[in-house]
Scaffold this active site. Structure first.
Site, PDB file in Angstrom:
ATOM      1  N   CYS A  46      12.319 -31.713 -31.623  1.00 30.63           N
ATOM      2  CA  CYS A  46      12.897 -31.268 -30.352  1.00 30.63           C
ATOM      3  C   CYS A  46      11.989 -31.671 -29.184  1.00 30.63           C
ATOM      4  O   CYS A  46      11.844 -32.848 -28.914  1.00 30.63           O
ATOM      5  CB  CYS A  46      13.167 -29.762 -30.418  1.00 30.63           C
ATOM      6  SG  CYS A  46      14.336 -29.204 -29.181  1.00 30.63           S
ATOM      7  N   HIS A  67      16.189 -28.899 -35.833  1.00 30.48           N
ATOM      8  CA  HIS A  67      15.033 -28.101 -36.253  1.00 30.48           C
ATOM      9  C   HIS A  67      15.010 -27.857 -37.760  1.00 30.48           C
ATOM     10  O   HIS A  67      15.580 -26.867 -38.223  1.00 30.48           O
ATOM     11  CB  HIS A  67      15.062 -26.741 -35.539  1.00 30.48           C
ATOM     12  CG  HIS A  67      14.763 -26.834 -34.090  1.00 30.48           C
ATOM     13  ND1 HIS A  67      13.489 -26.777 -33.585  1.00 30.48           N
ATOM     14  CD2 HIS A  67      15.577 -26.987 -33.017  1.00 30.48           C
ATOM     15  CE1 HIS A  67      13.525 -26.882 -32.264  1.00 30.48           C
ATOM     16  NE2 HIS A  67      14.775 -27.014 -31.899  1.00 30.48           N
ATOM     17  N   GLU A 113      12.547 -26.759 -39.436  1.00 30.93           N
ATOM     18  CA  GLU A 113      11.757 -25.548 -39.696  1.00 30.93           C
ATOM     19  C   GLU A 113      12.598 -24.282 -39.591  1.00 30.93           C
ATOM     20  O   GLU A 113      12.160 -23.218 -40.012  1.00 30.93           O
ATOM     21  CB  GLU A 113      10.548 -25.481 -38.749  1.00 30.93           C
ATOM     22  CG  GLU A 113      10.836 -25.034 -37.314  1.00 30.93           C
ATOM     23  CD  GLU A 113      11.384 -26.127 -36.405  1.00 30.93           C
ATOM     24  OE1 GLU A 113      11.854 -27.163 -36.912  1.00 30.93           O
ATOM     25  OE2 GLU A 113      11.369 -25.934 -35.175  1.00 30.93           O
TER      26      GLU A 113
END
Lengths: 226, 80
Positions: A86, A197, A199
């Site tokens: 990002c 994302h 994560e």
């Protein structure tokens, strides 16, 4: 495996990244402040999401010129794995570690939802545990994810198999990115930048676990190398 | 000395913010606008006194920070 998360003023996904790395690598990553000039030896460097420097000037522009980025660039040149998610992707582009630029979403809207992504290459330390062509779901949360580059760069990215992920939804993606590009690799394939994302897709409580294998790929690649 | 730097998007680069501003102008009833491109403007107060070397130095600043030359052009004007 030793990892480091670089913290900029305005980063906000750093703790999610620390949590994901701790769970998957079994070791808590170092958190390195942007003003530090030396970076301890690590196997993976991560630039997390957020709004470094409030997106002043251009997203990622000021962070890309911060002291620690000189050390990050030197490690990338040595072949160390560098991941930018990002705002981290925006910083890598502004720092010249990846080609192109991320512009305002064509819709002018902040896009915050899950997206379908197609894994376009298995051949990198970040994607080896996916199958080429596989569709995975990661969340996105960005206002400036509209990837742009010149025609020659696009030809090279395609020709050198450096597009790692594309948006796979029928509408061509959430932000107007050229060729539906969601993530790209550097020439040496050790630097990956992506808008979605991973994560935030590592355990069922988050709605999916497709992001896990991105980190597991790095762990796997390093244990083979060691 | 002072310098003014104008940073604009290159031709052909999509400018969704400019498009939105164009739409807002039209909705305010300004009919004579064909298109809008948004850019940035910087004013620098300089310590030196040689315009030529200042201009060369500012060009470096533009290449390194003020503009992203992948998508933007810049113009520099140094005044006394």
């Amino acid at each position: 495996m030793k990892s480091a998360v670089i913290l900029f003023p305005g980063s906000n996904r750093d703790r999610d990244m620390v949590s994901a790395l701790t769970k998957i690598t079994g070791r808590k990553p170092l958190v390195v402040w942007h003003a530090d000039t030396d970076l301890p030896p690590v196997d993976l460097i991560v630039l997390p999401g957020g709004f470094s420097y409030g997106d002043y000037l251009r997203c990622g522009a000021i962070a890309a010129r911060s002291p620690v980025m000189r050390a990050v660039a030197a490690r990338a040149a040595d072949g160390v794995a560098v991941l930018g998610v990002c705002n981290g992707f925006q910083i890598l582009c502004e720092a010249g570690l990846l080609p192109g630029v991320l512009m305002r979403n064509a819709t002018l809207k902040f896009a915050c939802h899950d997206v379908a992504l197609r894994v376009e290459t298995q051949s990198s330390v970040f994607t080896s545990q996916y199958r080429k062509g596989e569709i995975v779901r990661f969340p996105i949360a960005h206002g400036e994810g509209n990837y742009r580059c010149d025609d020659e760069t696009l030809r090279r990215l395609r020709g050198e198999d450096r597009v790692a992920f594309r948006y796979a939804d029928e509408d061509g993606g959430p932000n107007g990115a050229i060729d539906a590009i969601a993530g790209i690799l550097s020439e040496r394939r050790n630097v990956l930048g992506l808008m979605p994302h991973p994560e935030n897709a590592i355990e069922p409580a988050q709605g999916g676990t497709d992001g896990r294998r991105l980190f597991e790929s790095v762990v796997g690649a390093l244990s083979v190398a060691a | 000395m002072k310098a003014r730097v104008t940073v604009t998007l290159k031709n052909g680069v999509l400018d969704p913010q400019g498009k939105a501003i164009e739409g807002a102008l039209k909705s305010l009833g300004f009919g004579g606008v064909d298109s809008v491109r948004q850019g940035k403007f910087f004013e620098l107060e300089l310590t030196g006194s040689d315009p030529a070397s200042a201009k060369a130095e500012i060009a470096k600043m533009c290449d390194k920070l003020l503009a992203n030359t992948v998508i933007e052009n810049y113009a520099i004007e140094v005044t006394g």
